[in-house]
Design an enzyme around this catalytic site. Structure first.
Site, mmCIF file in Angstrom:
data_model
loop_
_atom_site.group_PDB
_atom_site.id
_atom_site.type_symbol
_atom_site.label_atom_id
_atom_site.label_comp_id
_atom_site.label_asym_id
_atom_site.label_seq_id
_atom_site.Cartn_x
_atom_site.Cartn_y
_atom_site.Cartn_z
ATOM 1 N N HIS A 71 0.818 -1.221 0.000
ATOM 2 C CA HIS A 71 0.000 0.000 0.000
ATOM 3 C C HIS A 71 0.848 1.265 0.000
ATOM 4 O O HIS A 71 0.372 2.323 0.385
ATOM 5 C CB HIS A 71 -0.945 0.000 1.204
ATOM 6 C CG HIS A 71 -2.029 -1.035 1.104
ATOM 7 N ND1 HIS A 71 -2.921 -1.305 2.104
ATOM 8 C CD2 HIS A 71 -2.351 -1.881 0.097
ATOM 9 C CE1 HIS A 71 -3.756 -2.268 1.719
ATOM 10 N NE2 HIS A 71 -3.415 -2.641 0.514
ATOM 11 N N CYS A 83 3.785 14.136 -6.657
ATOM 12 C CA CYS A 83 3.121 15.312 -7.239
ATOM 13 C C CYS A 83 1.966 14.860 -8.129
ATOM 14 O O CYS A 83 2.136 13.983 -8.975
ATOM 15 C CB CYS A 83 4.112 16.140 -8.046
ATOM 16 S SG CYS A 83 3.315 17.551 -8.849
ATOM 17 N N CYS A 113 7.028 22.208 -9.194
ATOM 18 C CA CYS A 113 6.271 22.560 -10.409
ATOM 19 C C CYS A 113 4.954 23.259 -10.073
ATOM 20 O O CYS A 113 4.233 23.692 -10.957
ATOM 21 C CB CYS A 113 6.008 21.312 -11.260
ATOM 22 S SG CYS A 113 4.611 20.311 -10.675
ATOM 23 N N GLY A 119 -2.028 -9.767 12.117
ATOM 24 C CA GLY A 119 -2.578 -8.443 12.436
ATOM 25 C C GLY A 119 -3.290 -7.771 11.291
ATOM 26 O O GLY A 119 -3.242 -6.553 11.159
ATOM 27 N N THR A 120 -3.942 -8.571 10.460
ATOM 28 C CA THR A 120 -4.747 -7.961 9.396
ATOM 29 C C THR A 120 -6.156 -8.523 9.454
ATOM 30 O O THR A 120 -6.348 -9.713 9.743
ATOM 31 C CB THR A 120 -4.109 -8.154 7.999
ATOM 32 O OG1 THR A 120 -5.056 -7.728 7.002
ATOM 33 C CG2 THR A 120 -3.685 -9.582 7.723
ATOM 34 N N ASN A 164 -3.649 -13.163 15.213
ATOM 35 C CA ASN A 164 -4.500 -11.980 15.314
ATOM 36 C C ASN A 164 -5.109 -11.932 16.707
ATOM 37 O O ASN A 164 -5.361 -12.963 17.316
ATOM 38 C CB ASN A 164 -5.616 -12.031 14.253
ATOM 39 C CG ASN A 164 -6.206 -10.655 13.987
ATOM 40 O OD1 ASN A 164 -6.701 -9.991 14.886
ATOM 41 N ND2 ASN A 164 -6.135 -10.232 12.737
HETATM 42 N N1 APR Z 1 -1.964 -8.083 17.533
HETATM 43 C C1 APR Z 1 -2.548 -8.790 16.535
HETATM 44 N N2 APR Z 1 -3.634 -8.357 15.875
HETATM 45 C C2 APR Z 1 -4.157 -7.166 16.222
HETATM 46 C C3 APR Z 1 -3.601 -6.380 17.264
HETATM 47 C C4 APR Z 1 -2.457 -6.889 17.947
HETATM 48 N N3 APR Z 1 -1.877 -6.221 18.927
HETATM 49 N N4 APR Z 1 -4.334 -5.243 17.357
HETATM 50 C C5 APR Z 1 -5.294 -5.317 16.415
HETATM 51 N N5 APR Z 1 -5.193 -6.474 15.739
HETATM 52 C C6 APR Z 1 -5.977 -6.944 14.606
HETATM 53 C C7 APR Z 1 -7.437 -6.579 14.610
HETATM 54 O O1 APR Z 1 -8.192 -7.558 15.285
HETATM 55 C C8 APR Z 1 -7.752 -6.564 13.106
HETATM 56 O O2 APR Z 1 -8.096 -7.868 12.665
HETATM 57 O O3 APR Z 1 -5.437 -6.309 13.471
HETATM 58 C C9 APR Z 1 -6.429 -6.189 12.477
HETATM 59 C C10 APR Z 1 -6.362 -4.789 11.924
HETATM 60 O O4 APR Z 1 -7.271 -4.708 10.892
HETATM 61 P P1 APR Z 1 -7.439 -3.394 9.985
HETATM 62 O O5 APR Z 1 -7.526 -2.188 10.857
HETATM 63 O O6 APR Z 1 -8.553 -3.705 9.065
HETATM 64 O O7 APR Z 1 -6.059 -3.282 9.231
HETATM 65 P P2 APR Z 1 -5.566 -4.013 7.927
HETATM 66 O O8 APR Z 1 -6.022 -5.417 7.869
HETATM 67 O O9 APR Z 1 -4.112 -3.730 7.834
HETATM 68 O O10 APR Z 1 -6.320 -3.211 6.816
HETATM 69 C C11 APR Z 1 -5.950 -3.418 5.504
HETATM 70 O O11 APR Z 1 -7.318 -1.660 4.671
HETATM 71 O O12 APR Z 1 -8.019 0.139 5.757
HETATM 72 C C12 APR Z 1 -7.303 -0.275 4.665
HETATM 73 O O13 APR Z 1 -5.414 0.494 3.493
HETATM 74 C C13 APR Z 1 -5.881 0.188 4.783
HETATM 75 O O14 APR Z 1 -3.845 -1.091 4.877
HETATM 76 C C14 APR Z 1 -5.160 -1.019 5.314
HETATM 77 C C15 APR Z 1 -5.990 -2.154 4.745
#
Ligand code: APR
Length: 251
Positions: free
Chosen positions: A125, A133, A156, A193-194, A219
């Site tokens: 990302h 720019c 520019c 963590g996503t 997660n």
């Molecule tokens: N350890 C592990 N997991 C965690 C922790 C932690 N300390 N804290 C939060 N989480 C988990 C949450 O439960 C959630 O599932 O991390 C996840 C974060 O999710 P999002 O906020 O949706 O982030 P992400 O998955 O990176 O989002 C993807 O979407 O919003 C857009 O472009 C943005 O890069 C981002 C993309």
């Protein structure tokens, strides 16, 4: 409380040849960077990030969008890598040998993985430390916080925007190719963590599973892929990852 790391996962990980790790905002949460879906604080509490991180929002009000990014840059500027970032850097150091490989795919724009020492990082990302720019397309690293003007201007005269991927935009072609190359050959895949809902990253798990790679999710909360992976480890990335790499490799 010690995170529960299953013995069979430790054993299989020791045999891994090509590891791919996908990270999201949860990995940086313990560094004090709010995840996208967490409530926003202070001045920004009334805004919805999905309404700010779009090309339409920038066209409509480039000042508010760039002020919001500057607030996030300020948070990132003072943030330090946490034990999750550091454990991934140690894992890469351990696995990056001629016989093995390690690729880190991140959706995070804060560059904390690089600050921790990770080298083979693919920024899916982009990063909020580079600004582009909107007129001439020139990209420049921009580390000074805060900006003097909103939006910051290019030589520019064009308005500059963060070189991040906004909602509705394509991922950078090169990053996507690197990701697909790594996914096509990995035998171990981690999703850490996503929320596992934003494409194309949300789809990575299915393509690697289809090829027979082992899959792990770390997660704090269950996600749509928790039932799909071979091992779902519920807990904080900053606790689970260090314990896993210590158990598997003594590092
Ligand atoms: N350890 C592990 N997991 C965690 C922790 C932690 N300390 N804290 C939060 N989480 C988990 C949450 O439960 C959630 O599932 O991390 C996840 C974060 O999710 P999002 O906020 O949706 O982030 P992400 O998955 O990176 O989002 C993807 O979407 O919003 C857009 O472009 C943005 O890069 C981002 C993309």
């Amino acid at each position: 409380m010690q995170p529960v790391i299953l013995d069979n996962l430790v054993g299989e990980l020791r045999e891994a040849r090509a590891v791919v790790v996908l990270t999201g905002a949860g990995v940086s949460a313990e560094s004090g960077i709010p995840t996208f879906r967490d409530a926003m604080e202070g001045l920004w509490a009334k805004y919805d990030p999905s309404q700010l991180a779009t090309p339409e929002a920038f066209d409509r009000d480039s000042e508010i969008v760039t002020r919001w990014y500057d607030w996030r840059r300020e948070k990132c500027a003072t943030a330090k890598p946490n034990p999750a970032h550091l454990a991934l850097a140690r894992l890469e150091e351990h696995l990056a040998t001629p016989e093995r490989g390690f690729t880190l795919l991140t959706q995070n724009v804060d560059r904390l993985h690089q600050a921790a020492g990770s080298r083979n990082v693919v920024e899916l990302h982009g990063t909020l430390w580079v600004w582009r720019c909107t007129r001439c397309g020139i990209e420049r690293e921009e580390r000074t916080v805060p900006f003097q003007e909103y939006p910051p201007r290019c030589a520019c005269g064009g308005a500059r925007r963060p070189a991040v991927v906004w909602f509705g935009e394509m991922l950078p072609e090169q990053a996507l190719k690197q990701a697909h190359d790594a996914l096509a050959t990995c035998d171990f895949f981690f999703s850490v963590g996503t929320s596992a809902v934003v494409e194309p990253a949300a789809n990575f798990i299915y393509s690697v599973r289809h090829r027979g790679a082992k899959t792990v999710e770390i997660n704090r909360d269950a996600t749509p892929i928790s039932r799909v992976v071979d091992w779902s480890l519920l807990g904080k990335a900053g606790e689970v990852l260090p314990e896993l790499v210590r158990r598997a490799f003594g590092i």
